[in-house]
Design a protein around this motif. Structure first.
Motif, mmCIF file in Angstrom:
data_model
loop_
_atom_site.group_PDB
_atom_site.id
_atom_site.type_symbol
_atom_site.label_atom_id
_atom_site.label_comp_id
_atom_site.label_asym_id
_atom_site.label_seq_id
_atom_site.Cartn_x
_atom_site.Cartn_y
_atom_site.Cartn_z
ATOM 1 N N LEU A 185 -1.663 -22.903 -2.021
ATOM 2 C CA LEU A 185 -1.305 -23.246 -0.492
ATOM 3 C C LEU A 185 -2.016 -21.876 0.368
ATOM 4 N N LEU A 186 -2.141 -20.569 -0.468
ATOM 5 C CA LEU A 186 -2.507 -19.520 0.395
ATOM 6 C C LEU A 186 -3.923 -19.057 0.235
ATOM 7 N N VAL A 187 -4.539 -19.599 -0.854
ATOM 8 C CA VAL A 187 -5.989 -19.432 -1.040
ATOM 9 C C VAL A 187 -6.764 -20.444 -1.128
ATOM 10 N N PRO A 188 -7.801 -20.738 -0.119
ATOM 11 C CA PRO A 188 -8.234 -19.922 1.003
ATOM 12 C C PRO A 188 -7.708 -19.829 2.182
ATOM 13 N N ALA A 189 -6.563 -20.298 2.512
ATOM 14 C CA ALA A 189 -6.112 -20.595 3.689
ATOM 15 C C ALA A 189 -5.815 -19.235 4.373
ATOM 16 N N ILE A 190 -5.068 -18.217 3.855
ATOM 17 C CA ILE A 190 -5.225 -17.007 4.698
ATOM 18 C C ILE A 190 -5.693 -15.646 3.817
ATOM 19 N N GLY A 191 -6.005 -16.013 2.333
ATOM 20 C CA GLY A 191 -6.534 -14.763 1.657
ATOM 21 C C GLY A 191 -7.812 -15.167 0.868
ATOM 22 N N ARG A 192 -8.341 -14.020 0.279
ATOM 23 C CA ARG A 192 -9.622 -14.487 -0.574
ATOM 24 C C ARG A 192 -9.336 -14.236 -2.049
ATOM 25 N N LYS A 193 -8.282 -13.528 -2.458
ATOM 26 C CA LYS A 193 -7.871 -13.239 -3.898
ATOM 27 C C LYS A 193 -6.519 -13.066 -4.085
ATOM 28 N N ILE A 194 -5.855 -13.488 -5.202
ATOM 29 C CA ILE A 194 -4.546 -13.040 -5.564
ATOM 30 C C ILE A 194 -4.848 -12.055 -6.895
ATOM 31 N N MET A 195 -3.992 -11.121 -6.719
ATOM 32 C CA MET A 195 -3.559 -10.207 -7.964
ATOM 33 C C MET A 195 -2.395 -10.416 -8.414
ATOM 34 N N ASP A 196 -2.161 -10.860 -9.822
ATOM 35 C CA ASP A 196 -0.827 -11.171 -10.091
ATOM 36 C C ASP A 196 -0.141 -10.040 -10.783
ATOM 37 N N LEU A 197 0.882 -9.573 -10.763
ATOM 38 C CA LEU A 197 1.845 -8.740 -11.335
ATOM 39 C C LEU A 197 2.909 -8.876 -12.352
ATOM 40 N N GLY A 198 2.836 -10.347 -12.623
ATOM 41 C CA GLY A 198 3.853 -10.632 -13.609
ATOM 42 C C GLY A 198 5.153 -11.483 -12.997
ATOM 43 N N GLU A 199 5.970 -11.699 -13.649
ATOM 44 C CA GLU A 199 7.272 -12.503 -13.284
ATOM 45 C C GLU A 199 8.253 -11.502 -12.767
ATOM 46 N N ASN A 200 8.271 -10.289 -12.570
ATOM 47 C CA ASN A 200 9.566 -9.396 -12.083
ATOM 48 C C ASN A 200 8.940 -9.336 -10.598
ATOM 49 N N VAL A 201 9.905 -9.717 -9.786
ATOM 50 C CA VAL A 201 9.419 -9.656 -8.300
ATOM 51 C C VAL A 201 9.366 -8.415 -7.679
ATOM 52 N N GLU A 202 10.032 -7.370 -8.400
ATOM 53 C CA GLU A 202 9.736 -6.167 -7.829
ATOM 54 C C GLU A 202 8.276 -5.441 -7.999
ATOM 55 N N LYS A 203 7.672 -6.035 -8.773
ATOM 56 C CA LYS A 203 6.260 -5.290 -9.247
ATOM 57 C C LYS A 203 5.164 -5.330 -8.099
ATOM 58 N N ALA A 204 5.142 -6.511 -7.323
ATOM 59 C CA ALA A 204 4.278 -6.583 -6.293
ATOM 60 C C ALA A 204 4.627 -5.686 -5.107
ATOM 61 N N PRO A 205 6.011 -5.684 -4.624
ATOM 62 C CA PRO A 205 6.199 -4.811 -3.764
ATOM 63 C C PRO A 205 5.886 -3.169 -4.096
ATOM 64 N N ALA A 206 6.085 -2.768 -5.246
ATOM 65 C CA ALA A 206 5.729 -1.544 -5.844
ATOM 66 C C ALA A 206 4.356 -1.221 -5.703
ATOM 67 N N PHE A 207 3.404 -2.258 -6.246
ATOM 68 C CA PHE A 207 2.091 -1.994 -6.255
ATOM 69 C C PHE A 207 1.405 -2.142 -4.648
ATOM 70 N N LYS A 208 2.098 -2.719 -3.700
ATOM 71 C CA LYS A 208 1.787 -2.455 -2.398
ATOM 72 C C LYS A 208 1.973 -1.117 -1.804
ATOM 73 N N LEU A 209 3.074 -0.515 -2.243
ATOM 74 C CA LEU A 209 3.215 0.923 -1.830
ATOM 75 C C LEU A 209 2.140 1.719 -2.509
ATOM 76 N N LEU A 210 1.730 1.400 -3.871
ATOM 77 C CA LEU A 210 0.992 2.298 -4.265
ATOM 78 C C LEU A 210 -0.497 2.220 -3.556
ATOM 79 N N GLY A 211 -0.869 0.906 -3.426
ATOM 80 C CA GLY A 211 -1.979 0.732 -2.702
ATOM 81 C C GLY A 211 -2.087 1.532 -1.406
ATOM 82 N N ASN A 212 -0.785 1.473 -0.646
ATOM 83 C CA ASN A 212 -0.732 2.223 0.658
ATOM 84 C C ASN A 212 -0.814 3.635 0.414
ATOM 85 N N SER A 213 -0.244 4.264 -0.742
ATOM 86 C CA SER A 213 -0.405 5.608 -0.781
ATOM 87 C C SER A 213 -1.701 6.224 -0.995
ATOM 88 N N MET A 214 -2.741 5.269 -1.584
ATOM 89 C CA MET A 214 -4.093 5.522 -1.814
ATOM 90 C C MET A 214 -4.702 5.557 -0.490
#
Length: 347
Positions: A185-214
């Motif tokens: 539904l979302l590619v390419p409707a709103i985004g160009r690419k997906i990075m998959d962080l696995g099945e634990n739903v907490e991993k993507a938000p943690a990864f987003k914070l890591l990216g924002n820290s950079m």
């Protein structure tokens, strides 16, 4: 190309769209902020081109929903009377909200509505904002306790101009089948690419914070370099040219230009308050995992200083910008060096 991890392997596998569903999904979108509005607009256009029902939208400020309806028309947009309507009527519900408190509030309304009227077919909830990871875990427990309900996280990377072009980077975590549907539904409707962080739903938000820290750490380095250049008599134009030569990242070049020219209007950027929220989340994550990031401590200090300076200007009727962009936290660095926070011409 969207990439998702196989549920039985840690290796990334190229994902290919499944055959079309047996019915056309009703999609809903809650939260029309600077990024959310553009995501919803692009998604509505995608839905229309694929003959899906009009996107059902809700926003706390009705004006933003009405603006979207005016821009796209009734064939692409419907306005919900409340978040509960979105939860009850939609098969896929995407939320993009300003902070953790707003997310909790909306999902409490979703839960109440679906508890009163349990769904009879599958629903997928996709949280796409920047939140603290443990909140995702809480939402996952609550939402998946409701019959036929599924939940994944999908924070996004990108500025409004990137969102405008449907070129966001999507970070997903959660149930594999749910991510597969979301990817279609979302590619390419709103985004160009997906990075998959696995099945634990907490991993993507943690990864987003890591990216924002950079990003925030890089901006701190830029703000310090610009301030030192100014104190030592080097023109900001020269510094910006150097950034383009040795740090040729599109995002950094944009923020460098804003710092070089005091373009701190957040109407087309990332608001200072969002930066404070994200820096606070990163610092909390640092504490949780005993992993120091001194640059983020400095960023947080300069963000708070800048907010205090902005509030003082607002009280005095001297504020230049209604909403300050995160690049404005160079004001904190300038003040620490004895310069005017918001005027690079001051000597």
């Amino acid at each position: 190309m969207a990439e998702l991890q196989s549920p039985s392997s840690d290796q990334h596998a190229t994902w290919r769209p499944p055959s079309p569903t047996s019915y056309l999904l009703q999609i809903g979108f809650v939260g029309l902020g600077r990024i959310g509005y553009l995501m919803a607009r692009n998604l509505a256009q995608h839905c229309a081109s694929n003959k899906f029902p009009p996107l059902l939208v809700w926003n706390r400020t009705l004006e933003k929903s009405e603006n979207l309806l005016t821009a796209l028309g009734q064939a692409k947009i419907r306005i919900a009377k409340d978040p509960e309507q979105v939860a009850l009527e939609c098969d896929v519900i995407i939320t993009n909200l300003a902070n953790d408190a707003a997310v909790k509030s909306i999902y409490q309304l979703f839960t109440a509505a679906l508890t009163l009227t349990p769904p009879t077919h599958d629903k997928l909830f996709i949280e796409s904002g920047t939140t603290y990871p443990s909140l995702a875990g809480e939402l996952h427990i609550v939402m998946t306790s409701i019959p036929h309900s599924h939940f994944i996280t999908c924070p996004v990377f990108g500025t409004p101009p990137i969102a405008e072009k449907a070129q966001l980077l999507l970070i997903m975590s959660g149930d594999y089948s749910s991510k597969k549907l979301a990817a279609r539904l979302l590619v390419p409707a709103i985004g160009r690419k997906i990075m998959d962080l696995g099945e634990n739903v907490e991993k993507a938000p943690a990864f987003k914070l890591l990216g924002n820290s950079m990003l925030m750490g890089s901006l701190e380095v830029l703000s310090e370099a610009y301030t030192l250049a100014r104190k030592s008599g080097i023109a900001t134009d020269n510094v910006h040219d150097l950034v383009k030569e040795i740090l040729p990242s599109p995002g950094l070049i944009i923020y460098s230009d804003r710092m070089a020219n005091d373009r701190f209007d957040a109407s087309n950027g990332f608001a200072l308050e969002g930066g404070i929220k994200d820096a606070s989340h990163v610092r909390r994550l640092m504490t949780q995992y005993h992993s120091p990031m001194p640059v983020i401590d400095t960023v947080h200090q300069h963000l708070l200083t800048t907010r205090a300076l902005q509030e003082q200007k607002e009280q005095n009727g001297e504020a230049t910008f209604e909403t300050l962009d995160i690049s404005g936290f160079i004001a904190g660095t300038r003040v620490a060096s004895g310069l005017d926070g918001f005027d690079k011409k001051d000597t």
